[in-house]
Design an enzyme around this catalytic site. Structure first.
Site, PDB file in Angstrom:
ATOM      1  N   PRO A  10       0.795  -1.229   0.000  1.00 26.94           N
ATOM      2  CG  PRO A  10      -0.132  -1.104   2.125  1.00 26.94           C
ATOM      3  CD  PRO A  10       0.529  -2.066   1.170  1.00 26.94           C
ATOM      4  CG  ASN A  11      -0.304   4.372   1.182  1.00 22.12           C
ATOM      5  OD1 ASN A  11      -1.253   4.905   0.604  1.00 22.12           O
ATOM      6  ND2 ASN A  11      -0.411   3.859   2.392  1.00 22.12           N
ATOM      7  NE  ARG A  18       0.543  12.853  -3.092  1.00 21.33           N
ATOM      8  CZ  ARG A  18      -0.594  12.259  -3.302  1.00 21.33           C
ATOM      9  NH1 ARG A  18      -1.119  11.521  -2.363  1.00 21.33           N
ATOM     10  NH2 ARG A  18      -1.233  12.403  -4.430  1.00 21.33           N
ATOM     11  CE1 TYR A  23       8.871   5.310   3.273  1.00 22.28           C
ATOM     12  CE2 TYR A  23       7.277   7.071   3.100  1.00 22.28           C
ATOM     13  CZ  TYR A  23       7.756   5.963   3.747  1.00 22.28           C
ATOM     14  OH  TYR A  23       7.129   5.499   4.869  1.00 22.28           O
ATOM     15  CG  ASN A  74       8.404  -1.973   0.471  1.00 20.96           C
ATOM     16  OD1 ASN A  74       7.815  -2.049   1.558  1.00 20.96           O
ATOM     17  ND2 ASN A  74       8.999  -0.864   0.065  1.00 20.96           N
ATOM     18  CB  ALA A  77       1.568   0.278   6.574  1.00 16.18           C
ATOM     19  CD  GLU A  98      10.357  -7.416   6.618  1.00 14.89           C
ATOM     20  OE1 GLU A  98      10.298  -8.522   7.187  1.00 14.89           O
ATOM     21  OE2 GLU A  98      10.256  -6.332   7.224  1.00 14.89           O
ATOM     22  CG  HIS A 100      10.955  -2.310   4.985  1.00 21.54           C
ATOM     23  ND1 HIS A 100       9.592  -2.227   4.793  1.00 21.54           N
ATOM     24  CD2 HIS A 100      11.182  -3.431   5.695  1.00 21.54           C
ATOM     25  CE1 HIS A 100       9.019  -3.255   5.387  1.00 21.54           C
ATOM     26  NE2 HIS A 100       9.959  -4.010   5.944  1.00 21.54           N
ATOM     27  NE  ARG A 107      10.214   6.005   8.737  1.00 21.71           N
ATOM     28  CZ  ARG A 107       9.290   5.846   7.792  1.00 21.71           C
ATOM     29  NH1 ARG A 107       9.411   4.860   6.920  1.00 21.71           N
ATOM     30  NH2 ARG A 107       8.258   6.660   7.734  1.00 21.71           N
TER      31      ARG A 107
END
Ligand code: CA2
Length: 145
Positions: A10-11, A18, A23, A74, A77, A98, A100, A107
């Site tokens: 997601p996203n 943005r 990112y 990835n 969330a 996995e 990221h 974070r």
């Protein structure tokens, strides 16, 4: 040719448009191109996918069995929340890295937990878009073993 699934959650379709401070400015289309080029260099086909929907991601993981030799994921969330994705990964018995973009451990605390890590071959985080290529190399090395 052997094939790798690169799956994004997601996203991540918003990458490069943005929050470039967090990112980066590389878009998901840029990353898809990088993965395709790197796949050619290391001798793998690449299927690249993105979904904002947990169930669609579960379906894509199920469909990977027999089609791909490994998965780079990835999960965004959903990494921190999804038992369904964890179960799907466990069920297909494929090596999964996995991934990221950001260093999730530097974070917020809620990003330090990963359900995916429990069923992953390993984790790469904090290297931005380059991490996708490192993850593909990790799948290649694992398959060669
Ligand atoms: O660092 C990563 O790759 C993450 O998987 C990104 C997820 C975040 O929830 C994870 O904790 C770490 C968020 C992806 C959101 O992507 C955006 C991109 C541009 C603008 C807004 C969100």
């Amino acid at each position: 040719m052997l094939s790798i699934l690169v799956l994004n959650g997601p996203n991540l379709n918003l990458l490069g448009t943005r929050q470039p401070d967090v990112y980066g400015s590389t878009t998901l289309a840029d990353i898809e191109g990088m993965c395709a080029r790197h796949g050619k260099q290391i001798g793998f086909d690449v299927e690249f996918a993105q979904s904002n929907h947990e169930g669609v991601m579960v379906d894509l993981i199920h469909a990977a069995r027999g089609r791909h030799v490994g998965i780079v994921m990835n999960a965004g969330a959903y990494t921190h929340t999804s038992i369904a994705l964890m179960d799907a990964v466990a069920s297909v018995e494929l090596p999964l890295v996995e991934l990221h973009l950001s260093n999730v451990h530097a974070r917020e605390d809620f990003r330090h937990t990963s359900y995916i890590a429990k069923v992953a071959l390993g984790i790469i985080c904090g290297f931005g878009a380059q991490g996708y290529l490192l993850a593909m190399d990790a799948i290649k090395a694992h398959v060669a073993d």
